[in-house]
Design an enzyme around this catalytic site. Structure first.
Site, PDB file in Angstrom:
ATOM      1  N   GLY A 184       0.804  -1.229   0.000  1.00  0.00           N
ATOM      2  CA  GLY A 184       0.000   0.000   0.000  1.00  0.00           C
ATOM      3  C   GLY A 184       0.823   1.258   0.000  1.00  0.00           C
TER       4      GLY A 184
ATOM      5  N   LEU B  73      -4.013  -5.115  -6.247  1.00  0.00           N
ATOM      6  CA  LEU B  73      -2.912  -4.174  -6.022  1.00  0.00           C
ATOM      7  C   LEU B  73      -1.714  -4.829  -5.297  1.00  0.00           C
ATOM      8  CD1 LEU B  73      -2.680  -1.114  -6.690  1.00  0.00           C
ATOM      9  CD2 LEU B  73      -3.133  -0.674  -4.274  1.00  0.00           C
ATOM     10  N   ASP B  74      -0.504  -4.602  -5.801  1.00  0.00           N
ATOM     11  CA  ASP B  74       0.737  -5.050  -5.158  1.00  0.00           C
ATOM     12  C   ASP B  74       0.798  -6.564  -4.980  1.00  0.00           C
ATOM     13  OD1 ASP B  74       1.339  -2.371  -4.948  1.00  0.00           O
ATOM     14  OD2 ASP B  74       0.768  -2.208  -2.854  1.00  0.00           O
ATOM     15  N   ALA B  75       0.017  -7.313  -5.747  1.00  0.00           N
ATOM     16  CA  ALA B  75      -0.036  -8.761  -5.545  1.00  0.00           C
ATOM     17  C   ALA B  75       0.428  -9.552  -6.763  1.00  0.00           C
ATOM     18  CB  ALA B  75      -1.456  -9.176  -5.162  1.00  0.00           C
TER      19      ALA B  75
END
Lengths: 284, 284, 284, 284
Positions: free
Chosen positions: B201, B227-229
């Site tokens: 995040g 997100l961010d995965a």
């Protein structure tokens, strides 16, 4: 899992990967790992293939001859065939400094090294108790200038009687004779306490201190007759600062030494090191 | 040197390496690099082979179909075929922070990246002069909440008209829509300014500072809708100390970010990244 | 060399360094090391000063009171005074995994740690022989759910009777009670086998494998009642690749764990760690 | 924040820290950072202190004389006094290789370097456009054997007219004369593309390739009249493998070079480097 490992070197040419993999497949080989490298400058091909032995339709004893006949001869290959069982047999030579020895023994105790250690040889008696607590016989063979030749004969006899495959010099502070070295070509691993070729020779930490370097290192290499010049297997470094005394460099460096040596030993046991001239190919 | 690169994924089974290398050899292919990996847990086989194109006896246009027919079909392979010429076409998206962009442009200028960069897109005009000094067109596309949809349509149109192969988000501070992402599956590379999955995040350096970590990092990954995965391509870290302010963490971190992103771009261009589910196999 | 070490924390204000160094100088103190840090955000001052004791004109027993009176009171300092002799007394708790324990014992044996180790406590008998070969008493205290309270009482009794200064959890697989922890505030060092705050909790290597990270790590921290949330002393990482199995991650990680834990122990022994809230200042 | 930085060297003796901090305190100095180091072997004391200037009760112009009188004289100190404003003035010398230059310019553009860059000098015209896009004047001064002396006179004249404080050789492929060097003692920073003292001299990447090292490095150092032998400021390394060609070593090495040089520049600007004989003390 029982596995076979084939290590190959030869002049580079087309079709080698195809022929080696065809050979393995034709006898039901399930390839576990395959790595290859071409040294463009030397025109030399290097390959390592590992496969499951249990489902392989050739008998262990037949593989080498069959491979030579079907593939090796044609490509003028130098190859060696290894199995992960029985385990290779490793002798450790040590003097008084214990950090590399203990690191190896710890890994051995934890089952991380697929190796047998039939003996530790030392020119000092100091580490006997602890080595034996790990269940490994300890041989104290003092070295004096006048007895050096007979001591080495004694060591060689022990190597022979224990069927030693390779030797690890874990900060062994004696120089081996050319004759000893010739018994174990690319099968003696030494740890040098500098980032070779910086600080060749004795007292590298003092030299590093004098030069004011910001990083020190250690080098694991195969022993050749020329001192500190054998093929490098592994190197690692650590950061140092202006406030570190020579003594602290020694301590910081010992951490690097033990990690580098243990890594080199692991590569060697796993047959991941291919040496040619004064270089190594490492398939990790 | 003109070369072809074959990237393969399929369920694991015996004989794949043999068949692929036989195929290449049968058309006079001189193998330059071959790497394979078996994910035991998933039972999945991954392979990358590169060979010289000039001496290959199949025409460029025929290779894919012939390979599918002779090898691919039989092993249920998903494969892609690439050539190092023409070069892949890369778009860079950037906001105000310049460190990643400049690092990429520097490498491009030095001829280190085998890629064409037809355009840089930014939601801020600040970096226009320098981008153009590198000979690359700069498109200023402001993003406002109310205009986001039309801005992205504009971006997608540019991607299409410039035949963009993959997109690099060089600290682009906008979130791409699912639709945009679906146009470039595993072909959008983002740099996240933390050592994922730590500090997912926003404001990861602040979070790292609060937690008092001794090491910070950065992560290059393919963008997925979560997100961010997405699959991680590369990560690197740097040591920090108690006296480093958040601001210093940001600066130290930016060095890591730019190195990690540029490495990931290089792997992607060289077709060394194979993604499957949320992981990558990287044959470096 | 006999030396004294003063560790200070207080609200930041002008003149602290001047006053502390004046105090030391006024009693003929030869300063060996002095480090200070101001946490701007918290408005907090941290300082460490070490000086030669032999030429100091205050008696060992008088220093603390005199310092409080002349300097400490005025600046509202929390300070502790330490001497490098007698050595601090360290207890090691271990379960079955030996890598951290052996690394500590090796350093102890080599004289690298200025510490006494009056005992090793384990909930398994496995490591007894080797611990005793290093000349250290081994206490086997099994832990069962029903006997946990009495076992811990037993442990605490041993801590007391052996005048233990601080405790090292060398991959000790039991959770200590809040009561035990409150006996040793910022004096229990644990090694967590991940790069915190990534992969808090059990089985971090499995979690790292699942996420497909390219780097794994380990974290040494002081134990607080909240699990894995205490002040971080040291962290380190190692690079892993797609072909590493969970088992290999464990082995690679164990190398990191042992190095990180030993480093944290060294910092603690040398009184270089100042903890405040959930962070540490480390003057290395 | 306006700050003053005092850099001190002198023979070691008791009371220096006390006297320096008393001096600063007596004029209302709020110490921001203080670091000291004693080189036991040389019996030499090094210190760096930074404090807020705005609340200091001595005028900027008076500080040096007052310090000399009250403290410096007594301890036979060599000291220099610096302010963070006006910023130091840095000249960059470059040839054709752009990686170090662009890295510096990127940091400068991002406001990370508290420095003015009045000019870039090059013996090739290639990088003019990009340097100027960063808003920095570019001087093309070709070097030919017959014109070397007049070219250097030209360079020195530019140094003088632009009031240059220190010079950065960002892979500048010309050797500076002893005369030039004597104008800037410990104020010319060079980047050498090897891990000194390994591979002194030309073509270090070729030498590294020949030796088969597993790690390459780079070294930032102050230039002295003896080639590659000046005080080392910073070093860093990168891992390489058997499959890396000399060309790849060059590329991997360039990443290290640029990071090391930029770090050294930052230390120099922040007055964190103290040189004595052929060594440096770095208070980072």
């Amino acid at each position: 899992m029982n596995k076979a490992i084939l290590i190959i070197q030869c002049p580079d040419q087309k079709g080698i990967v195809a022929e080696v993999s065809r050979f393995l497949y034709s006898y039901e080989g399930n390839i576990l790992e395959v790595d290859q490298h071409v040294d463009e400058e030397m025109g030399r091909f290097f390959m390592r293939a590992a496969w499951e032995l249990d489902s392989f339709s050739l008998k262990k004893e037949e593989i080498a001859a069959r491979f030579e006949q079907e593939v090796g001869k044609r490509f003028k290959m130098e190859f060696t065939l290894h199995f992960n069982f029985p385990k290779p047999r490793m002798a450790i030579f040590v003097s008084k400094l214990s950090h590399c020895l203990f690191d190896i023994l710890g890994r051995y105790h934890a089952g991380q090294l697929e190796v047998d250690i039939p003996l530790v040889i030392s020119n000092h008696p100091d580490l006997k108790t602890i080595v034996e607590a790990f269940g490994i016989p300890f041989h104290f063979i003092p070295i004096h200038p006048e007895s050096k030749i007979s001591a080495e004969a004694n060591q060689l006899e022990l190597m022979k009687s224990h069927k030693i495959d390779f030797v690890v010099l874990a900060r062994y502070m004696q120089i081996l004779s050319g004759e000893f070295i010739r018994h174990f070509p690319n099968r003696i691993i030494n740890i040098h306490h500098s980032f070779l070729p910086a600080f060749v020779g004795a007292k590298p930490y003092h030299a590093a201190y004098e030069r004011g370097v910001k990083i020190i290192g250690a080098t694991a290499h195969y022993v050749t007759e020329e001192l500190d010049a054998g093929p490098i297997i592994e190197q690692e470094v650590a950061r140092v600062r202006h406030h570190n005394t020579v003594n602290e460099l020694v301590q910081i460096g010992q951490d690097v030494e033990k990690m580098v040596l243990s890594k080199a030993i692991k590569y060697h046991i796993d047959r991941k090191v291919l040496a040619f001239r004064n270089k190594t190919v490492i398939f990790y």
